[in-house]
Scaffold this motif. Structure first.
Motif, PDB file in Angstrom:
ATOM      1  N   LEU A  18      -0.910  14.901   5.696  1.00 37.53           N
ATOM      2  CA  LEU A  18      -1.942  15.871   5.327  1.00 37.53           C
ATOM      3  C   LEU A  18      -1.288  17.229   5.156  1.00 37.53           C
ATOM      4  O   LEU A  18      -0.619  17.718   6.059  1.00 37.53           O
ATOM      5  CB  LEU A  18      -3.015  15.957   6.422  1.00 37.53           C
ATOM      6  CG  LEU A  18      -4.068  17.051   6.261  1.00 37.53           C
ATOM      7  CD1 LEU A  18      -4.931  16.806   5.025  1.00 37.53           C
ATOM      8  CD2 LEU A  18      -4.922  17.164   7.518  1.00 37.53           C
ATOM      9  N   PHE A  19      -1.470  17.829   3.984  1.00 33.44           N
ATOM     10  CA  PHE A  19      -1.110  19.222   3.738  1.00 33.44           C
ATOM     11  C   PHE A  19      -2.430  19.987   3.750  1.00 33.44           C
ATOM     12  O   PHE A  19      -3.292  19.720   2.912  1.00 33.44           O
ATOM     13  CB  PHE A  19      -0.450  19.409   2.375  1.00 33.44           C
ATOM     14  CG  PHE A  19       0.926  18.833   2.225  1.00 33.44           C
ATOM     15  CD1 PHE A  19       1.619  18.280   3.276  1.00 33.44           C
ATOM     16  CD2 PHE A  19       1.551  18.856   0.990  1.00 33.44           C
ATOM     17  CE1 PHE A  19       2.888  17.755   3.116  1.00 33.44           C
ATOM     18  CE2 PHE A  19       2.820  18.345   0.813  1.00 33.44           C
ATOM     19  CZ  PHE A  19       3.486  17.790   1.880  1.00 33.44           C
ATOM     20  N   MET A  45       0.850  -1.183   0.000  1.00 33.89           N
ATOM     21  CA  MET A  45       0.000   0.000   0.000  1.00 33.89           C
ATOM     22  C   MET A  45       0.892   1.242   0.000  1.00 33.89           C
ATOM     23  O   MET A  45       1.703   1.421   0.903  1.00 33.89           O
ATOM     24  CB  MET A  45      -0.894  -0.037   1.245  1.00 33.89           C
ATOM     25  CG  MET A  45      -1.822   1.113   1.386  1.00 33.89           C
ATOM     26  SD  MET A  45      -2.898   0.767   2.798  1.00 33.89           S
ATOM     27  CE  MET A  45      -3.851   2.194   2.827  1.00 33.89           C
ATOM     28  N   PRO A  46       0.754   2.093  -1.013  1.00 30.74           N
ATOM     29  CA  PRO A  46       1.611   3.291  -1.059  1.00 30.74           C
ATOM     30  C   PRO A  46       1.219   4.305   0.014  1.00 30.74           C
ATOM     31  O   PRO A  46       0.082   4.329   0.491  1.00 30.74           O
ATOM     32  CB  PRO A  46       1.354   3.861  -2.448  1.00 30.74           C
ATOM     33  CG  PRO A  46      -0.006   3.377  -2.818  1.00 30.74           C
ATOM     34  CD  PRO A  46      -0.154   2.026  -2.151  1.00 30.74           C
ATOM     35  N   LEU A  47       2.172   5.114   0.381  1.00 30.59           N
ATOM     36  CA  LEU A  47       1.910   6.208   1.303  1.00 30.59           C
ATOM     37  C   LEU A  47       0.866   7.128   0.679  1.00 30.59           C
ATOM     38  O   LEU A  47       0.932   7.417  -0.510  1.00 30.59           O
ATOM     39  CB  LEU A  47       3.206   6.978   1.549  1.00 30.59           C
ATOM     40  CG  LEU A  47       3.119   8.128   2.547  1.00 30.59           C
ATOM     41  CD1 LEU A  47       4.312   8.057   3.483  1.00 30.59           C
ATOM     42  CD2 LEU A  47       3.053   9.454   1.867  1.00 30.59           C
ATOM     43  N   ARG A  48      -0.106   7.557   1.471  1.00 35.71           N
ATOM     44  CA  ARG A  48      -1.139   8.472   0.967  1.00 35.71           C
ATOM     45  C   ARG A  48      -0.908   9.859   1.549  1.00 35.71           C
ATOM     46  O   ARG A  48      -0.784  10.027   2.752  1.00 35.71           O
ATOM     47  CB  ARG A  48      -2.532   8.009   1.336  1.00 35.71           C
ATOM     48  CG  ARG A  48      -3.599   9.024   0.839  1.00 35.71           C
ATOM     49  CD  ARG A  48      -4.973   8.686   1.269  1.00 35.71           C
ATOM     50  NE  ARG A  48      -5.448   7.575   0.463  1.00 35.71           N
ATOM     51  CZ  ARG A  48      -6.602   6.961   0.679  1.00 35.71           C
ATOM     52  NH1 ARG A  48      -7.370   7.324   1.676  1.00 35.71           N
ATOM     53  NH2 ARG A  48      -6.972   5.982  -0.083  1.00 35.71           N
ATOM     54  N   LEU A  49      -0.876  10.850   0.657  1.00 34.02           N
ATOM     55  CA  LEU A  49      -0.741  12.255   1.023  1.00 34.02           C
ATOM     56  C   LEU A  49      -2.010  12.968   0.574  1.00 34.02           C
ATOM     57  O   LEU A  49      -2.342  12.956  -0.612  1.00 34.02           O
ATOM     58  CB  LEU A  49       0.482  12.841   0.322  1.00 34.02           C
ATOM     59  CG  LEU A  49       0.867  14.289   0.610  1.00 34.02           C
ATOM     60  CD1 LEU A  49       2.313  14.497   0.254  1.00 34.02           C
ATOM     61  CD2 LEU A  49       0.017  15.300  -0.076  1.00 34.02           C
ATOM     62  N   VAL A  50      -2.726  13.553   1.516  1.00 31.67           N
ATOM     63  CA  VAL A  50      -3.943  14.300   1.197  1.00 31.67           C
ATOM     64  C   VAL A  50      -3.591  15.786   1.177  1.00 31.67           C
ATOM     65  O   VAL A  50      -3.011  16.303   2.131  1.00 31.67           O
ATOM     66  CB  VAL A  50      -5.061  14.018   2.226  1.00 31.67           C
ATOM     67  CG1 VAL A  50      -6.263  14.916   1.968  1.00 31.67           C
ATOM     68  CG2 VAL A  50      -5.475  12.554   2.175  1.00 31.67           C
ATOM     69  N   ARG A  86      -4.309   6.737  10.387  1.00 31.64           N
ATOM     70  CA  ARG A  86      -2.885   6.466  10.143  1.00 31.64           C
ATOM     71  C   ARG A  86      -2.051   7.739  10.060  1.00 31.64           C
ATOM     72  O   ARG A  86      -0.869   7.689   9.743  1.00 31.64           O
ATOM     73  CB  ARG A  86      -2.728   5.683   8.838  1.00 31.64           C
ATOM     74  CG  ARG A  86      -3.403   4.327   8.881  1.00 31.64           C
ATOM     75  CD  ARG A  86      -3.120   3.493   7.661  1.00 31.64           C
ATOM     76  NE  ARG A  86      -1.703   3.164   7.643  1.00 31.64           N
ATOM     77  CZ  ARG A  86      -1.027   2.877   6.529  1.00 31.64           C
ATOM     78  NH1 ARG A  86      -1.623   2.870   5.365  1.00 31.64           N
ATOM     79  NH2 ARG A  86       0.257   2.582   6.585  1.00 31.64           N
ATOM     80  N   LEU A  87      -2.638   8.888  10.322  1.00 36.78           N
ATOM     81  CA  LEU A  87      -1.969  10.179  10.136  1.00 36.78           C
ATOM     82  C   LEU A  87      -0.745  10.317  11.026  1.00 36.78           C
ATOM     83  O   LEU A  87      -0.802  10.093  12.231  1.00 36.78           O
ATOM     84  CB  LEU A  87      -2.969  11.292  10.426  1.00 36.78           C
ATOM     85  CG  LEU A  87      -2.606  12.683   9.927  1.00 36.78           C
ATOM     86  CD1 LEU A  87      -2.458  12.696   8.413  1.00 36.78           C
ATOM     87  CD2 LEU A  87      -3.669  13.673  10.352  1.00 36.78           C
ATOM     88  N   ARG A  88       0.394  10.663  10.384  1.00 35.63           N
ATOM     89  CA  ARG A  88       1.655  10.840  11.112  1.00 35.63           C
ATOM     90  C   ARG A  88       2.243  12.234  10.935  1.00 35.63           C
ATOM     91  O   ARG A  88       3.087  12.641  11.708  1.00 35.63           O
ATOM     92  CB  ARG A  88       2.677   9.806  10.621  1.00 35.63           C
ATOM     93  CG  ARG A  88       2.240   8.405  10.873  1.00 35.63           C
ATOM     94  CD  ARG A  88       3.195   7.345  10.439  1.00 35.63           C
ATOM     95  NE  ARG A  88       4.325   7.824   9.679  1.00 35.63           N
ATOM     96  CZ  ARG A  88       5.166   7.052   9.028  1.00 35.63           C
ATOM     97  NH1 ARG A  88       5.007   5.763   9.031  1.00 35.63           N
ATOM     98  NH2 ARG A  88       6.167   7.559   8.358  1.00 35.63           N
ATOM     99  N   TRP A  89       1.823  12.952   9.916  1.00 34.77           N
ATOM    100  CA  TRP A  89       2.422  14.264   9.641  1.00 34.77           C
ATOM    101  C   TRP A  89       1.339  15.197   9.129  1.00 34.77           C
ATOM    102  O   TRP A  89       0.636  14.894   8.169  1.00 34.77           O
ATOM    103  CB  TRP A  89       3.528  14.093   8.604  1.00 34.77           C
ATOM    104  CG  TRP A  89       4.160  15.361   8.102  1.00 34.77           C
ATOM    105  CD1 TRP A  89       4.139  16.595   8.673  1.00 34.77           C
ATOM    106  CD2 TRP A  89       4.912  15.506   6.904  1.00 34.77           C
ATOM    107  NE1 TRP A  89       4.833  17.491   7.895  1.00 34.77           N
ATOM    108  CE2 TRP A  89       5.335  16.856   6.814  1.00 34.77           C
ATOM    109  CE3 TRP A  89       5.296  14.631   5.891  1.00 34.77           C
ATOM    110  CZ2 TRP A  89       6.086  17.327   5.753  1.00 34.77           C
ATOM    111  CZ3 TRP A  89       6.041  15.111   4.844  1.00 34.77           C
ATOM    112  CH2 TRP A  89       6.445  16.447   4.788  1.00 34.77           C
ATOM    113  N   VAL A  90       1.227  16.362   9.766  1.00 34.05           N
ATOM    114  CA  VAL A  90       0.325  17.421   9.309  1.00 34.05           C
ATOM    115  C   VAL A  90       1.174  18.634   9.001  1.00 34.05           C
ATOM    116  O   VAL A  90       1.985  19.071   9.823  1.00 34.05           O
ATOM    117  CB  VAL A  90      -0.731  17.779  10.394  1.00 34.05           C
ATOM    118  CG1 VAL A  90      -1.598  18.934   9.929  1.00 34.05           C
ATOM    119  CG2 VAL A  90      -1.556  16.563  10.746  1.00 34.05           C
ATOM    120  N   HIS A  91       1.014  19.144   7.807  1.00 30.90           N
ATOM    121  CA  HIS A  91       1.808  20.299   7.371  1.00 30.90           C
ATOM    122  C   HIS A  91       0.865  21.381   6.927  1.00 30.90           C
ATOM    123  O   HIS A  91      -0.052  21.140   6.187  1.00 30.90           O
ATOM    124  CB  HIS A  91       2.709  19.869   6.221  1.00 30.90           C
ATOM    125  CG  HIS A  91       3.627  20.957   5.747  1.00 30.90           C
ATOM    126  ND1 HIS A  91       4.838  21.177   6.317  1.00 30.90           N
ATOM    127  CD2 HIS A  91       3.497  21.860   4.761  1.00 30.90           C
ATOM    128  CE1 HIS A  91       5.443  22.175   5.706  1.00 30.90           C
ATOM    129  NE2 HIS A  91       4.647  22.617   4.755  1.00 30.90           N
TER     130      HIS A  91
END
Length: 73
Positions: free
Chosen positions: A53-54, A1-6, A68-73
């Motif tokens: 998440l950006f 499963m690829p990394l998902r960036l929203v 699964r969120l690890r980074w919020v920018h």
């Protein structure tokens, strides 16, 4: 499963990431599932499974759906 960036940077009239820039992210990150959403409801629907998440805003109900969120920018 690829990394998902929203990408949810669409807060008119001040901030909006043009679709061409989201496409640029997709080309630069070919192994990442880059999802462009333009509404809060779209963000809530896309956030499950996302690790990054950006965003210009983050609503409590969206954060609650982030499993699964690890980074919020």
């Amino acid at each position: 499963m690829p990394l998902r960036l929203v990408v949810h940077i669409h807060d008119l009239p001040v901030w909006s990431l043009p679709p061409a820039q989201v496409d640029r992210l997709r080309r630069a990150l070919p192994d990442v599932d880059v999802v462009d959403v333009r509404s809060d409801a779209g963000c809530r629907g896309a956030i499950p499974g996302a690790e990054v998440l950006f965003a210009t805003t983050l609503r409590a109900d969206t954060l609650a759906a982030a499993d699964r969120l690890r980074w919020v920018h």
